[in-house]
Design an enzyme around this catalytic site. Structure first.
Site, PDB file in Angstrom:
ATOM      1  N   ALA A   1       0.835  -1.208   0.000  1.00 51.11           N
ATOM      2  CA  ALA A   1       0.000   0.000   0.000  1.00 51.11           C
ATOM      3  C   ALA A   1       0.866   1.253   0.000  1.00 51.11           C
ATOM      4  O   ALA A   1       1.337   1.703   1.053  1.00 51.11           O
ATOM      5  CB  ALA A   1      -0.926  -0.013   1.208  1.00 51.11           C
TER       6      ALA A   1
ATOM      7  N   GLY B   1       0.197   9.147  -6.782  1.00 54.28           N
ATOM      8  CA  GLY B   1       0.281   7.883  -7.520  1.00 54.28           C
ATOM      9  C   GLY B   1       1.645   7.799  -8.174  1.00 54.28           C
ATOM     10  O   GLY B   1       2.588   7.244  -7.606  1.00 54.28           O
TER      11      GLY B   1
ATOM     12  N   ASP C   1      11.785  -3.039  -8.296  1.00 57.19           N
ATOM     13  CA  ASP C   1      12.880  -3.439  -9.172  1.00 57.19           C
ATOM     14  C   ASP C   1      12.812  -4.942  -9.481  1.00 57.19           C
ATOM     15  O   ASP C   1      13.201  -5.387 -10.552  1.00 57.19           O
ATOM     16  CB  ASP C   1      14.218  -3.109  -8.484  1.00 57.19           C
ATOM     17  CG  ASP C   1      15.336  -2.880  -9.475  1.00 57.19           C
ATOM     18  OD1 ASP C   1      15.147  -2.065 -10.391  1.00 57.19           O
ATOM     19  OD2 ASP C   1      16.389  -3.531  -9.334  1.00 57.19           O
TER      20      ASP C   1
ATOM     21  N   GLU D   1       2.339   0.124 -11.101  1.00 58.32           N
ATOM     22  CA  GLU D   1       3.790  -0.074 -10.898  1.00 58.32           C
ATOM     23  C   GLU D   1       4.605   0.815 -11.855  1.00 58.32           C
ATOM     24  O   GLU D   1       5.616   0.394 -12.406  1.00 58.32           O
ATOM     25  CB  GLU D   1       4.168  -1.555 -11.024  1.00 58.32           C
ATOM     26  CG  GLU D   1       3.617  -2.353  -9.853  1.00 58.32           C
ATOM     27  CD  GLU D   1       4.103  -3.772  -9.791  1.00 58.32           C
ATOM     28  OE1 GLU D   1       5.274  -4.019 -10.124  1.00 58.32           O
ATOM     29  OE2 GLU D   1       3.298  -4.631  -9.383  1.00 58.32           O
TER      30      GLU D   1
HETATM   31  C1  LIG Z   1      -5.515  -2.112 -11.276  1.00 64.54           C
HETATM   32  C2  LIG Z   1      -4.602  -1.298 -10.408  1.00 64.54           C
HETATM   33  C3  LIG Z   1      -3.940  -1.910  -9.349  1.00 64.54           C
HETATM   34  C4  LIG Z   1      -3.125  -1.149  -8.498  1.00 64.54           C
HETATM   35  N1  LIG Z   1      -2.541  -1.753  -7.422  1.00 64.54           N
HETATM   36  C5  LIG Z   1      -1.816  -1.004  -6.542  1.00 64.54           C
HETATM   37  C6  LIG Z   1      -1.297  -1.579  -5.330  1.00 64.54           C
HETATM   38  O1  LIG Z   1      -1.436  -2.781  -5.086  1.00 64.54           O
HETATM   39  N2  LIG Z   1      -0.638  -0.771  -4.466  1.00 64.54           N
HETATM   40  C7  LIG Z   1      -0.456   0.561  -4.702  1.00 64.54           C
HETATM   41  O2  LIG Z   1       0.127   1.223  -3.861  1.00 64.54           O
HETATM   42  N3  LIG Z   1      -0.939   1.137  -5.834  1.00 64.54           N
HETATM   43  C8  LIG Z   1      -1.615   0.391  -6.754  1.00 64.54           C
HETATM   44  N4  LIG Z   1      -2.122   0.974  -7.900  1.00 64.54           N
HETATM   45  C9  LIG Z   1      -1.916   2.396  -8.122  1.00 64.54           C
HETATM   46  C10 LIG Z   1      -1.000   2.698  -9.285  1.00 64.54           C
HETATM   47  O3  LIG Z   1       0.322   2.414  -8.946  1.00 64.54           O
HETATM   48  C11 LIG Z   1      -1.245   4.156  -9.707  1.00 64.54           C
HETATM   49  O4  LIG Z   1      -2.542   4.211 -10.291  1.00 64.54           O
HETATM   50  C12 LIG Z   1      -0.199   4.651 -10.673  1.00 64.54           C
HETATM   51  O5  LIG Z   1       1.042   4.817 -10.043  1.00 64.54           O
HETATM   52  C13 LIG Z   1      -0.626   5.987 -11.317  1.00 64.54           C
HETATM   53  O6  LIG Z   1      -0.998   6.894 -10.323  1.00 64.54           O
HETATM   54  P1  LIG Z   1      -2.353   7.717 -10.467  1.00 64.54           P
HETATM   55  O7  LIG Z   1      -3.459   6.756 -10.728  1.00 64.54           O
HETATM   56  O8  LIG Z   1      -2.468   8.586  -9.269  1.00 64.54           O
HETATM   57  O9  LIG Z   1      -2.171   8.579 -11.767  1.00 64.54           O
HETATM   58  P2  LIG Z   1      -1.318   9.944 -11.876  1.00 64.54           P
HETATM   59  O10 LIG Z   1      -0.133   9.882 -11.003  1.00 64.54           O
HETATM   60  O11 LIG Z   1      -2.268  11.068 -11.727  1.00 64.54           O
HETATM   61  O12 LIG Z   1      -0.813   9.854 -13.370  1.00 64.54           O
HETATM   62  C14 LIG Z   1      -1.738   9.957 -14.462  1.00 64.54           C
HETATM   63  C15 LIG Z   1      -0.978   9.852 -15.738  1.00 64.54           C
HETATM   64  O13 LIG Z   1      -0.068  10.920 -15.872  1.00 64.54           O
HETATM   65  C16 LIG Z   1       0.997  10.515 -16.699  1.00 64.54           C
HETATM   66  N5  LIG Z   1       2.255  10.785 -15.991  1.00 64.54           N
HETATM   67  C17 LIG Z   1       2.513  10.600 -14.678  1.00 64.54           C
HETATM   68  N6  LIG Z   1       3.786  10.952 -14.380  1.00 64.54           N
HETATM   69  C18 LIG Z   1       4.340  11.370 -15.540  1.00 64.54           C
HETATM   70  C19 LIG Z   1       5.616  11.858 -15.895  1.00 64.54           C
HETATM   71  N7  LIG Z   1       6.599  11.963 -14.992  1.00 64.54           N
HETATM   72  N8  LIG Z   1       5.826  12.202 -17.169  1.00 64.54           N
HETATM   73  C20 LIG Z   1       4.851  12.080 -18.096  1.00 64.54           C
HETATM   74  N9  LIG Z   1       3.627  11.612 -17.821  1.00 64.54           N
HETATM   75  C21 LIG Z   1       3.362  11.261 -16.570  1.00 64.54           C
HETATM   76  C22 LIG Z   1       0.816   9.024 -16.960  1.00 64.54           C
HETATM   77  O14 LIG Z   1       0.194   8.836 -18.218  1.00 64.54           O
HETATM   78  C23 LIG Z   1      -0.119   8.607 -15.868  1.00 64.54           C
HETATM   79  O15 LIG Z   1      -0.872   7.453 -16.198  1.00 64.54           O
HETATM   80  C24 LIG Z   1      -2.930   0.226  -8.758  1.00 64.54           C
HETATM   81  C25 LIG Z   1      -3.566   0.824  -9.852  1.00 64.54           C
HETATM   82  C26 LIG Z   1      -4.398   0.085 -10.666  1.00 64.54           C
HETATM   83  C27 LIG Z   1      -5.086   0.768 -11.821  1.00 64.54           C
END
Ligand SMILES: Cc1cc2nc3c(=O)[nH]c(=O)nc-3n(C[C@H](O)[C@H](O)[C@H](O)COP(=O)(O)OP(=O)(O)OC[C@H]3O[C@@H](n4cnc5c(N)ncnc54)[C@H](O)[C@@H]3O)c2cc1C
Length: 381
Positions: A124, A131, A239, A363
């Site tokens: 978590a 994210g 990693d 991830e």
């Molecule tokens: C099915 C599923 C399972 C998951 N399981 C887990 C879990 O077990 N544990 C956990 O902790 N999290 C989990 N997550 C969360 C997941 O890791 C996040 O959704 C992910 O890191 C993206 O964060 P966000 O949804 O807040 O999108 P945001 O951070 O708002 O990002 C949105 C979009 O912005 C773009 N973006 C982001 N950063 C950059 C950058 N530096 N440069 C250019 N573009 C960028 C990308 O297109 C990205 O998709 C899960 C998500 C899903 C959908």
């Protein structure tokens, strides 16, 4: 099967060839245990079955992960069913911080339970406003005397959320600003103040939840590693597991290619098998190239890690980016080649189309992987 057995590649040892065959059989059998209308109990049943067959010894090893084995198992599971892959993968991701950084007490308390399927594990880190930008997370862990911490905040998108027995929670302990001020904590699901605030439904259903922490009191001994180690722990676990996400994508893509080859051979169009149409052959060729290239990147990353590399940031990011993005395209072509059946609810390629999408987000989204790769290639922080 139209696709290759990649264990013939020099990345593998003889035991990997045996494991691949065993994992393929276990994965096929596992499909009988899955009720997609009851994903919670299906996950519990799957995890128990995998434990019985010894597969969880790979996701919950005593010392270090064999990443090639993890990848082979995930590829086999994903080939058969996304939920089987999910159930297997989460035991590893959820327990990864303990395997890599836990002390003997933490290991002996939790790892046998996770490896036997008696406890489901979750990782978590994500929050509603943190994210991709992990360093922005605001869930806090404040000292409560010398012997305890209190966790307050929210986590979201947590896989296994709602069914996990154990959450590894990353929270701000404030040793330094940003990423350097995070620590990792073991939080049992029944800890007072921990609530499953919302179950989240997604296009390919998996147990997923938003959690709230209201003054959740944990002993100081629940901290994994040292104060401020949280980000390093999270990145080290990713990693290992990032290449395995690529492997799952490879399994989905391989299935889409096999289904398309079979369909093209069986379906007659304009008085001849569809496979004789050159545009169909063009799709099949593009799909096969993507599958093989993805396999090479995934298993290169896994092999490099298994050979003792401390970090495989570049290789794992390339593997995840390429395998997940190309799998999306391979599966889209499979849908096209299946015509109306490709979008028929319950058809295998329809489910692959839904399953693959989230892998390009979690991830580390594809865009984030590109940033990681570019920084590695250019040698900039
Ligand atoms: C099915 C599923 C399972 C998951 N399981 C887990 C879990 O077990 N544990 C956990 O902790 N999290 C989990 N997550 C969360 C997941 O890791 C996040 O959704 C992910 O890191 C993206 O964060 P966000 O949804 O807040 O999108 P945001 O951070 O708002 O990002 C949105 C979009 O912005 C773009 N973006 C982001 N950063 C950059 C950058 N530096 N440069 C250019 N573009 C960028 C990308 O297109 C990205 O998709 C899960 C998500 C899903 C959908």
């Amino acid at each position: 099967m139209a696709t290759r057995d990649f264990t013939e590649l020099p990345f593998f040892a003889p035991e990997h060839r045996d494991l691949r065959k065993r994992a393929a059989t276990i994965a096929k059998d596992a499909t009988r245990l899955i009720d997609h209308h009851d994903i919670d109990s299906s996950c519990r049943t799957l995890v128990k079955a995998f434990a019985k067959q010894g597969l969880l010894n790979f996701s919950v090893p005593e010392t270090r992960h064999d990443v090639r084995s993890l990848c082979l198992i995930r590829e086999s599971m994903a080939y058969e069913d996304g939920l089987a892959d999910f159930a297997f993968a989460m035991q590893g991701l959820g327990s990864g911080p303990i395997v890599l950084f836990g002390n003997e007490d933490q290991k002996s308390r939790w790892l046998p339970q996770v490896a036997s399927g008696d406890a489901l594990a979750a990782f978590a880190i994500s929050e509603p406003d943190a994210g991709s930008d992990v360093a922005a997370l605001t869930c806090t862990a404040s000292p409560d005397g010398n012997e305890h911490f209190r966790l307050s905040g929210e986590k979201t998108w947590i896989s296994n959320g709602g069914i996990a027995d154990l959450y590894v929670v990353f929270a701000r302990t404030g040793e330094a600003p940003g990423a350097k001020g995070l620590s990792a904590f073991l939080v049992p699901a029944d800890a007072a103040g921990l609530t499953v605030a919302e179950r989240i439904e997604v296009i390919a259903p998996h147990p997923l939840a938003r959690l709230t922490f209201e003054d959740v009191r944990v002993p100081a001994s629940a901290m994994i590693g040292k104060p401020g180690d949280g980000f390093r722990i999270a990145m080290s676990v990713l990693d290992v597991f990032r290449s395995t996400v690529g492997a799952a994508a490879l399994g989905f893509a391989r299935r889409a290619l096999d289904e398309s080859v079979n369909r093209s051979a069986e379906r007659r169009l304009f008085g001849a098998p569809m496979a004789e149409l050159q545009m169909v052959q063009g799709h099949i060729a593009d799909m096969a190239v993507d599958v093989d290239a993805a396999a090479l990147l995934v298993y290169r990353a896994a092999w490099t890690k298994d050979m003792g590399a401390a970090r495989v940031t570049r290789e794992a990011a390339m593997a995840k980016l390429f395998a997940t993005d190309r799998a999306q395209d391979v599966i889209d072509r499979a849908v096209q080649l299946h015509g109306g059946d490709g979008v028929r609810r319950g058809h295998i390629v329809e489910s692959l189309y839904r399953e693959i999408r989230a892998l390009r987000i979690y991830e580390g989204a594809s865009d984030v992987q590109k940033v990681v790769i570019a920084r590695q290639v250019m040698g900039v922080k």
